[in-house]
Motif scaffolding. Structure first.
Motif, PDB file in Angstrom:
ATOM      1  N   UNK A 405      15.382 -24.305  14.496  1.00  0.00           N
ATOM      2  CA  UNK A 405      14.942 -25.360  13.579  1.00  0.00           C
ATOM      3  C   UNK A 405      14.138 -24.783  12.414  1.00  0.00           C
ATOM      4  N   UNK A 406      13.730 -23.540  12.536  1.00  0.00           N
ATOM      5  CA  UNK A 406      13.003 -22.876  11.447  1.00  0.00           C
ATOM      6  C   UNK A 406      13.941 -22.214  10.445  1.00  0.00           C
ATOM      7  N   UNK A 407      15.248 -22.203  10.758  1.00  0.00           N
ATOM      8  CA  UNK A 407      16.209 -21.603   9.842  1.00  0.00           C
ATOM      9  C   UNK A 407      16.972 -20.452  10.473  1.00  0.00           C
ATOM     10  N   UNK A 408      17.921 -19.852   9.741  1.00  0.00           N
ATOM     11  CA  UNK A 408      18.705 -18.719  10.260  1.00  0.00           C
ATOM     12  C   UNK A 408      17.803 -17.527  10.579  1.00  0.00           C
ATOM     13  N   UNK A 409      18.246 -16.714  11.551  1.00  0.00           N
ATOM     14  CA  UNK A 409      17.487 -15.521  11.920  1.00  0.00           C
ATOM     15  C   UNK A 409      18.435 -14.425  12.373  1.00  0.00           C
ATOM     16  N   UNK A 410      17.897 -13.375  12.955  1.00  0.00           N
ATOM     17  CA  UNK A 410      18.692 -12.206  13.344  1.00  0.00           C
ATOM     18  C   UNK A 410      19.279 -12.325  14.745  1.00  0.00           C
ATOM     19  N   UNK A 411      19.040 -13.425  15.426  1.00  0.00           N
ATOM     20  CA  UNK A 411      19.421 -13.540  16.833  1.00  0.00           C
ATOM     21  C   UNK A 411      20.709 -14.340  17.051  1.00  0.00           C
ATOM     22  N   UNK A 412      21.476 -14.572  15.990  1.00  0.00           N
ATOM     23  CA  UNK A 412      22.649 -15.437  16.113  1.00  0.00           C
ATOM     24  C   UNK A 412      23.635 -14.995  17.177  1.00  0.00           C
ATOM     25  N   UNK A 413      24.001 -13.720  17.198  1.00  0.00           N
ATOM     26  CA  UNK A 413      24.964 -13.222  18.182  1.00  0.00           C
ATOM     27  C   UNK A 413      24.427 -13.388  19.598  1.00  0.00           C
ATOM     28  N   UNK A 414      23.166 -13.002  19.811  1.00  0.00           N
ATOM     29  CA  UNK A 414      22.574 -13.113  21.149  1.00  0.00           C
ATOM     30  C   UNK A 414      22.505 -14.565  21.605  1.00  0.00           C
ATOM     31  N   UNK A 419      24.526 -18.856  25.111  1.00  0.00           N
ATOM     32  CA  UNK A 419      25.038 -20.202  25.372  1.00  0.00           C
ATOM     33  C   UNK A 419      26.198 -20.154  26.350  1.00  0.00           C
ATOM     34  N   UNK A 420      27.071 -19.178  26.186  1.00  0.00           N
ATOM     35  CA  UNK A 420      28.225 -19.071  27.084  1.00  0.00           C
ATOM     36  C   UNK A 420      27.837 -18.539  28.460  1.00  0.00           C
TER      37      UNK A 420
END
Length: 582
Positions: A405-414, A419-420
């Protein structure tokens, strides 16, 4: 007639009596039952299904895809799909759900023109059969409506021929104020016919005209269609939008008793024709209503876990698992012969109705605003009170999880892999969208060209281009596929991940989401714990109460737990599957 066949006819007769209790038929319920059993070609030698049988195991993983999600010049898309399955899925994924592969006029296949044909732009029935020889095949049964360009509807307009009496009509002066709609378009379509002006019921769009199951000829046609699909290798039937099937003016016209009885009837006939065939109901509705489609283990074999996608996304963008944990605790264990169908991404958007009553309106609003900031679109519906309400969020899962909710970050892939990892370990059968396997991003060009919000997550890959990307191990798409297949392989080797294995929710605070699975033979336990935040969090092993006489290791990292009194530090979005068996 054998005793078993006679018993089947009597059961179907009773089901038809419930469905048509207030409909005048030109034949008896038993005569109609005999006709339907004959059309399904159930004979004296067909073995009745064993009650409460699980037709699945921990090895079942379903990939969801359109027939043309992968395109190669000069090749039929169904052949390209089969090539992808042979080269990349191999033994990792054993089931494929091919979204509607029939001739259609709109909604990317869900407005069917001809149920008996394969869309020639995709291939033919032989191509479908070829895929069914290698994988369990799941197909849609678009049962609530068909295309306004179908022969049936053309005959309705002409007032003669097959289909002339197949469609549900209403009077504009009827009380339709309570009807539940998933769309904002007018419910009734004014249509000039040979029999005068008529108003056709359209739950979804005016190109998707609703069928009238009060006419037993409509039911009969779908029994023939089901038989054809069985003959061509389909073993899992997704009943699309089935909750809307039966309509009555003055009611909500959703989840009516006749609809539930039709599902029970279809299950009866399908499982007597093929004892291992399975029905999955697609009912994108509030959670408590969705659960009713299990019946008493006599309706759907599986129901979509529609609340999982919005709750899981909400958890990972807020770093707070409270609502996901509450929901999981409230979910009843599925009886033998039934299970959940888990998914977190699909060809549709992320439905918000299943989050109603689970998230507050302000929390749903924050979720919507975050998805919009990540490039997503929002689809709307008209509520019972006439107001516009957000119906679903349209965004690729990879983009939905690119930040918090704070915006995009470096953890997208993780965050995406995390989630899966959660979904793969939950009670039920996992379904993974092809674009999640490939880490596909939002398709803004397709959205712009079609002006349909759902197009943003319905990318078509040029297959040679995709192969190049997957051959480069440093490419993000290759990284996603490799990590996903690794998780799948671990899952499919754990008896504790059987779809009906025991599940209990763990209480580890709001930053750690966890649950315990135990195999049906009670020999294997797996503690599944995830750090749902963007900060390291300590997992106190002692709070899991691991049996001290057994050896424990994390199935994902291979880490052996040598000291049960110590804590282990979980990195942002790290998941551990702590098992007492390798």
């Amino acid at each position: 007639m054998s005793d078993s066949l006679n018993a089947l006819i009597q059961k179907v007769t009773q089901q038809l009596a419930v469905i048509y209790h207030d409909v005048a038929l030109d034949m008896t319920h038993q005569a109609l039952a005999e006709r339907l059993v004959n059309e399904m070609r159930i004979g004296e030698t067909d073995t009745p299904p064993a009650p409460y049988s699980n037709h699945w195991s921990e090895q079942d993983v379903i990939m969801i895809t359109y027939g043309d999600s992968l395109i190669k010049a000069g090749e039929k898309p169904l052949n390209t799909l089969r090539d992808f399955a042979d080269n990349y899925l191999q033994d990792h994924v054993n089931c494929i759900h091919i979204l509607p592969f029939f001739p259609y006029s709109s909604d990317d296949g869900f407005s069917v023109i001809d149920y008996s044909s394969v869309n020639e732009s995709l291939g033919d029935w032989q191509d479908i059969q070829a895929i069914a020889q290698d994988k369990k095949l799941m197909s849609d049964l678009v049962i609530n409506h068909c295309s306004s360009r179908s022969l049936w509807f053309e005959n309705f307009v002409k007032g003669e021929g097959q289909g002339h009496d197949y469609f549900f009509t209403a009077n504009p002066h009827d009380d339709l104020s309570q009807v539940v709609r998933p769309r904002t378009s007018p419910l009734l379509r004014r249509t000039e016919t040979a029999n005068g002006e008529q108003y056709v019921w359209c739950t979804f769009s005016h190109d998707q005209v609703d069928l009238d199951f009060r006419n037993p000829e409509v039911l009969s046609q779908f029994i023939k269609i089901i038989r054809q699909y069985l003959d061509n290798g389909v073993r899992i039937f997704r009943l699309d939008a089935v909750a809307f099937l039966w309509k009555v003016a003055g009611t909500k016209s959703i989840n009516l008793p006749q609809t539930h009885e039709v599902v029970r009837l279809l299950r009866t006939l399908i499982e007597h024709a093929k004892s291992d065939a399975v029905i999955i109901t697609e009912t994108n509705i509030p959670n408590t209503q969705n659960l009713t489609y299990f019946g008493n283990a006599n309706e759907a074999h599986c129901i979509y876990n529609f609340s999982l996608p919005p709750l899981l996304i909400n958890t990972l963008i807020t770093g707070n698992c409270l609502y996901l944990k509450r929901w999981l605790m409230s979910m009843p264990p599925a009886q033998d012969g039934t299970t959940y169908f888990n998914f977190i991404a699909s060809h549709d958007g992320v439905g918000l109705r299943p989050a109603e009553g689970l998230l507050s309106d302000p929390e749903i609003g924050e979720l919507i605003n975050t998805m919009k900031s990540f490039g997503g679109a929002i689809s709307w519906r008209t509520s019972e009170s006439g107001e516009q309400k957000a119906y679903e969020m349209n965004i690729s899962l990879f983009d939905a999880l690119q930040g918090t909710t704070n915006g995009p970050d470096k953890w997208g892939m993780q965050r995406f892999i995390c989630a899966h990892a959660i979904m793969l370990a939950l009670e039920g059968i996992p379904g993974i969208y092809i674009h999640s396997l490939l880490g596909t991003r939002n398709d803004y060009e397709k959205l712009k060209n079609t002006h349909h919000n759902r197009a943003i997550n319905r990318h078509r890959w040029d297959y040679p281009t995709l192969e190049e990307k997957l051959a480069d191990q440093d490419n993000p798409h290759a990284k996603v596929l490799n990590q996903m297949l690794t998780l799948i392989d671990i899952r499919t080797n754990q008896k504790a991940f059987h779809p009906n294995a025991t599940q209990f929710t763990l209480h580890l605070g709001l930053s750690l989401f966890g649950f315990w699975r135990q195999s049906l033979d009670r020999r294997q336990s797996v503690f599944c714990v995830t750090n749902v935040t963007d900060q390291p969090v300590e997992l106190p092993i002692s709070e899991l109460n691991l049996v001290i006489t057994e050896s424990w290791l994390d199935l994902i990292s291979g880490l052996e737990i040598s000291d049960l009194t110590k804590a282990i530090e979980l990195q942002p979005y790290q998941t551990v599957w702590l098992s007492n068996q390798k």
